[in-house]
Design an enzyme around this catalytic site. Structure first.
Site, PDB file in Angstrom:
ATOM      1  N   GLY A  41       0.784  -1.230   0.000  1.00  0.00           N
ATOM      2  CA  GLY A  41       0.000   0.000   0.000  1.00  0.00           C
ATOM      3  C   GLY A  41       0.813   1.275   0.000  1.00  0.00           C
ATOM      4  O   GLY A  41       0.270   2.353   0.266  1.00  0.00           O
ATOM      5  N   SER A  43       2.730   2.451  -2.666  1.00  0.00           N
ATOM      6  CA  SER A  43       2.954   3.070  -3.973  1.00  0.00           C
ATOM      7  C   SER A  43       1.898   2.613  -4.965  1.00  0.00           C
ATOM      8  O   SER A  43       1.167   1.642  -4.720  1.00  0.00           O
ATOM      9  CB  SER A  43       4.351   2.714  -4.512  1.00  0.00           C
ATOM     10  OG  SER A  43       4.462   1.315  -4.732  1.00  0.00           O
ATOM     11  N   GLY A  44       1.820   3.322  -6.090  1.00  0.00           N
ATOM     12  CA  GLY A  44       0.921   2.924  -7.171  1.00  0.00           C
ATOM     13  C   GLY A  44      -0.528   2.835  -6.761  1.00  0.00           C
ATOM     14  O   GLY A  44      -1.035   3.637  -5.970  1.00  0.00           O
ATOM     15  N   LEU A  93       6.941 -10.232   1.271  1.00  0.00           N
ATOM     16  CA  LEU A  93       6.102 -11.360   0.886  1.00  0.00           C
ATOM     17  C   LEU A  93       6.874 -12.503   0.244  1.00  0.00           C
ATOM     18  O   LEU A  93       6.319 -13.587   0.046  1.00  0.00           O
ATOM     19  CB  LEU A  93       4.984 -10.890  -0.046  1.00  0.00           C
ATOM     20  CG  LEU A  93       3.837 -10.171   0.652  1.00  0.00           C
ATOM     21  CD1 LEU A  93       3.006  -9.393  -0.352  1.00  0.00           C
ATOM     22  CD2 LEU A  93       2.966 -11.171   1.400  1.00  0.00           C
ATOM     23  N   TYR A 196      11.377 -21.743 -17.675  1.00  0.00           N
ATOM     24  CA  TYR A 196      10.911 -20.460 -17.151  1.00  0.00           C
ATOM     25  C   TYR A 196      10.627 -19.439 -18.251  1.00  0.00           C
ATOM     26  O   TYR A 196      11.426 -19.221 -19.151  1.00  0.00           O
ATOM     27  CB  TYR A 196      11.940 -19.867 -16.189  1.00  0.00           C
ATOM     28  CG  TYR A 196      11.503 -18.563 -15.549  1.00  0.00           C
ATOM     29  CD1 TYR A 196      10.540 -18.549 -14.555  1.00  0.00           C
ATOM     30  CD2 TYR A 196      12.051 -17.350 -15.959  1.00  0.00           C
ATOM     31  CE1 TYR A 196      10.136 -17.364 -13.959  1.00  0.00           C
ATOM     32  CE2 TYR A 196      11.653 -16.151 -15.366  1.00  0.00           C
ATOM     33  CZ  TYR A 196      10.697 -16.168 -14.369  1.00  0.00           C
ATOM     34  OH  TYR A 196      10.286 -14.991 -13.785  1.00  0.00           O
TER      35      TYR A 196
END
Length: 324
Positions: A41, A43-44, A93, A196
């Site tokens: 929460g 930025s952006g 995270l 990947y």
């Protein structure tokens, strides 16, 4: 979310559309007694979501890895509204250790938790593994939020039971969930460097965000818990999320400028799903432009959602065992 509505901003059945802003989609909603947690929460669209939640009188916790940015965001909000209730806590995270520490710190505050917004994420990054040994986009965008949610569910259930107010969990997904690997989720090859693809790995993590709320919703219904869980696609917004592909995104934006949103518009669907009273009892859905939208076949697969739940728990258990 059809092409014409996206371009014109024409409202859908909810009364809102791609041109709606976060303030508009949460207009007149007062959540003075609500406690909200917003990962990413600082930025952006996460910052705009935090600002609007605070504007609606909610007490908001910004969970962020960059504490300098989080504190700066808090000061910006307080400068606009000196009565806003905004606090910050550190959270990475990509690290199960950090997530557990965050949950312990939050629960120690003895605050009720009404709304959890799983907003933070990374996008199109080069191949790398998290400190727990999981492919970084999957670890950050899905596993991190999966563990965080599980660690906070006890608080949310208690809050919903004691207050009688419905709890809400909002996962930020993306229309990119349709561009994933052939099997949807690479359970057997989650860390395969040779297979990947930065784009498909991102799509896989965003698919996981939808499957997560689908399985959460099923479990809440079985338990009779007064909590809903939904996923949202915020739209195309030029934020720091594109730092690994900024040149490409600016090139694409030049030719598709009419599809892109500004930050207040990008936060609208999150705020709508988190706050709007018309969504009371609505769970397990996917929203775009503040309207219910049908996701991919993979995202609607109940068996895949259950398998992902079990797989995520195994990844977390493995990470914990390696640190024991």
């Amino acid at each position: 979310m059809n092409f014409l509505s996206l371009v014109t901003g024409r409202p859908g059945p909810s009364g809102f559309g791609s041109a709606s802003t976060a303030e508009q989609s949460s207009f007149s909603v007062d959540h003075e007694s609500f406690m909200n947690l917003d990962s990413g929460g600082a930025s952006g669209i996460g910052l705009e979501t935090t600002r609007v939640l605070a504007l609606r009188k909610a007490h908001v916790i910004i969970a962020a890895r960059n504490m300098d940015a989080a504190n700066e965001a808090r000061q910006l909000i307080l400068k606009e509204d000196g009565n806003a209730r905004v606090d910050v806590l550190k959270l990475d995270l990509s690290s199960t250790k950090s997530i557990r520490e965050f949950a312990d710190n939050f629960n120690a505050l003895d605050l009720r938790l009404n709304i959890l917004i799983n907003n933070a994420g990374i996008m199109f990054c080069p191949y790398q593994l998290s400190e727990d040994g999981t492919e970084m986009q999957f670890a950050t965008n899905h596993v991190g939020h999966f563990l965080l949610t599980n660690l906070l569910l006890g608080n949310m259930k208690d809050t919903a039971r004691t207050t009688g107010v419905e709890g809400r969990i909002v996962n930020l997904s993306s229309v990119a969930h349709i561009h994933t690997y052939r099997d949807g989720i690479q359970f057997d090859n989650i860390n395969d460097k040779n297979r990947y693809s930065d784009k498909r790995a991102y799509g896989q993590s965003k698919l996981a965000n939808i499957l997560h709320v689908k399985e959460l919703s099923r479990r809440f219904q079985e338990e009779g818990v007064n909590i809903t869980a939904n996923a949202v696609h915020p739209g195309l917004i030029m934020t720091n999320l594109f730092k690994h592909s900024a040149v490409l995104m600016r090139f694409l934006k030049f030719f598709s400028f009419f599809l892109w949103k500004n930050v207040p518009q990008g936060a609208a669907t999150t705020c709508y799903v988190a706050l709007h009273p018309s969504l009371k009892g609505v769970s397990g859905k996917y929203y775009a432009d503040c309207n219910d939208f049908k996701p991919s076949a993979f995202a609607r697969d109940e068996a895949l959602a259950r398998n992902l739940w079990d797989f995520s728990n195994k990844l977390i258990a493995s990470a914990s065992a390696s640190k024991a």
